[in-house]
Write a protein that holds these residues in place. Structure first.
Motif, mmCIF file in Angstrom:
data_model
loop_
_atom_site.group_PDB
_atom_site.id
_atom_site.type_symbol
_atom_site.label_atom_id
_atom_site.label_comp_id
_atom_site.label_asym_id
_atom_site.label_seq_id
_atom_site.Cartn_x
_atom_site.Cartn_y
_atom_site.Cartn_z
ATOM 1 N N MET A 1 -0.642 9.187 4.537
ATOM 2 C CA MET A 1 -0.063 8.235 3.592
ATOM 3 C C MET A 1 1.054 8.900 2.798
ATOM 4 S SD MET A 1 -1.976 5.922 0.702
ATOM 5 C CE MET A 1 -2.621 4.839 1.989
ATOM 6 N N SER A 6 2.930 5.431 -3.210
ATOM 7 C CA SER A 6 1.516 5.126 -3.452
ATOM 8 C C SER A 6 1.217 4.817 -4.910
ATOM 9 C CB SER A 6 0.644 6.306 -3.003
ATOM 10 O OG SER A 6 0.720 6.489 -1.616
ATOM 11 N N VAL A 82 -4.678 4.554 -3.321
ATOM 12 C CA VAL A 82 -5.437 5.811 -3.284
ATOM 13 C C VAL A 82 -6.403 5.860 -4.461
ATOM 14 C CG1 VAL A 82 -5.306 8.335 -3.321
ATOM 15 C CG2 VAL A 82 -3.474 7.004 -2.232
ATOM 16 N N SER A 130 -5.271 -0.520 4.708
ATOM 17 C CA SER A 130 -4.908 0.891 4.596
ATOM 18 C C SER A 130 -5.331 1.404 3.239
ATOM 19 C CB SER A 130 -3.404 1.092 4.779
ATOM 20 O OG SER A 130 -2.700 0.468 3.731
ATOM 21 N N ALA A 132 -6.553 5.444 1.018
ATOM 22 C CA ALA A 132 -7.077 6.808 1.065
ATOM 23 C C ALA A 132 -7.993 7.024 -0.128
ATOM 24 C CB ALA A 132 -5.943 7.832 1.054
ATOM 25 N N VAL A 134 -10.200 10.245 -1.894
ATOM 26 C CA VAL A 134 -10.530 11.668 -1.901
ATOM 27 C C VAL A 134 -11.623 11.895 -2.941
ATOM 28 C CG1 VAL A 134 -9.713 14.025 -2.242
ATOM 29 C CG2 VAL A 134 -8.189 12.310 -1.214
ATOM 30 N N ARG A 166 -16.362 7.626 5.568
ATOM 31 C CA ARG A 166 -15.232 7.924 6.454
ATOM 32 C C ARG A 166 -15.456 7.296 7.836
ATOM 33 N NH1 ARG A 166 -11.010 11.403 6.923
ATOM 34 N NH2 ARG A 166 -10.451 12.062 9.028
ATOM 35 N N ALA A 175 -8.877 6.169 5.016
ATOM 36 C CA ALA A 175 -9.317 7.548 5.228
ATOM 37 C C ALA A 175 -10.079 8.041 4.001
ATOM 38 C CB ALA A 175 -8.119 8.449 5.484
ATOM 39 N N SER A 177 -11.811 11.362 2.407
ATOM 40 C CA SER A 177 -11.757 12.816 2.543
ATOM 41 C C SER A 177 -12.517 13.474 1.405
ATOM 42 C CB SER A 177 -10.304 13.298 2.524
ATOM 43 O OG SER A 177 -9.508 12.611 3.470
ATOM 44 N N ILE A 224 -4.418 13.385 1.124
ATOM 45 C CA ILE A 224 -3.899 12.015 1.093
ATOM 46 C C ILE A 224 -2.853 11.840 2.193
ATOM 47 C CG2 ILE A 224 -2.567 10.348 -0.255
ATOM 48 C CD1 ILE A 224 -3.873 11.629 -2.764
ATOM 49 N N GLY A 227 -4.887 12.573 5.782
ATOM 50 C CA GLY A 227 -6.081 11.802 6.105
ATOM 51 C C GLY A 227 -7.183 12.628 6.732
#
Length: 244
Positions: A1, A6, A82, A130, A132, A134, A166, A175, A177, A224, A227
């Motif tokens: 990403m 973002s 995110v 879509s 992300a 973390v 995940r 994604a 992580s 990020i 991914g």
């Protein structure tokens, strides 16, 4: 990403790893929602960080406050790309001395709150297909550390939540992580819930292996972008991948 385009939520954003990540993301062009309990601190930070930072006071152990913060973030940014689950607390005590009520509170912050935050943002991420996430874990989960059972078990549970999420979300391009910092030069060790003496001992034992929150921030932004499933700042001597 792409970090530059973002909209990022960071919990525990008022200091340490969260603040360092906010600064790094904004420097790269992202818009950042700073989430933490300290409203005055957040407002002061936003004044310094500029127009791409907004403050959203929130106790992430309170579901109603999470819902309110997410609604306000979506209203301000239009979308959420995110989520960085960084808020957490340390706890050091031998197993037979762990206070059950204090342990429940630790799990609420270190494990349940990240899950609640994921659940809060996922419906919005599903729409464009879509996103992300973390989750900030701990390199302490790589070993068996006397006195750290409460803390490492709370973070180990987060590790599994991350890995299962995940797998479940891979087909819709979200994604999830996990980052595993080692001992980081932040307020963390000065604000442990229990066992301040044990925390101070750990700091002395790792010596030069302590790293800055900026290094963790760079790793988080790297996850990020890529991914990838995980990254760490744990020296090989302690079970990680770091050469030195």
């Amino acid at each position: 990403m792409d970090i530059k385009t973002s909209n990022i939520i960071i919990t525990g954003a008022s200091s340490g790893i969260g603040l360092a990540t906010a600064k790094a993301a904004i420097k790269r062009g992202a818009r950042v929602a700073l989430v933490a309990r300290r409203e005055n601190r957040l407002n002061a930070l936003v004044a310094d960080l500029g127009p791409n930072a907004l403050a959203f006071p929130c106790d992430v152990t309170k579901p109603a406050q999470i819902r309110n913060a997410i609604d306000k973030i979506i209203a301000a940014f239009g979308r959420i790309d995110v989520l960085i689950n960084n808020a957490g607390r340390g706890f050091y005590a031998p197993v037979e001395e762990i206070d059950i009520a204090a342990y429940r509170a630790l799990l609420d912050l270190n494990t349940i709150a990240p899950l609640a935050m994921m659940q809060a943002v996922l419906p919005q991420m599903r729409s464009p297909g879509s996103g992300a996430i973390v989750n900030v874990s701990s390199g302490a989960t790589f070993g068996i550390l006397p006195g750290a059972a409460a803390y490492t078990s709370s973070k180990s549970a987060l590790n599994m939540l991350s890995d299962v999420a995940r797998t479940e979300l891979a087909d819709i391009n979200i994604a999830v992580s996990t980052i595993y910092p080692f001992v980081t030069d932040t307020e963390f060790y000065g604000s442990v819930q229990e066992g301040e003496a044990a925390a101070e001992t750990e700091l002395r034992n790792v010596g030069s292996a302590i790293h800055s929150p900026d290094r963790v921030a760079d790793k988080i932004l790297g996850l990020i972008r890529s991914g990838e499933r995980q990254d760490d700042l744990v020296p090989k001597a302690f079970g990680g991948t770091l050469e030195a």
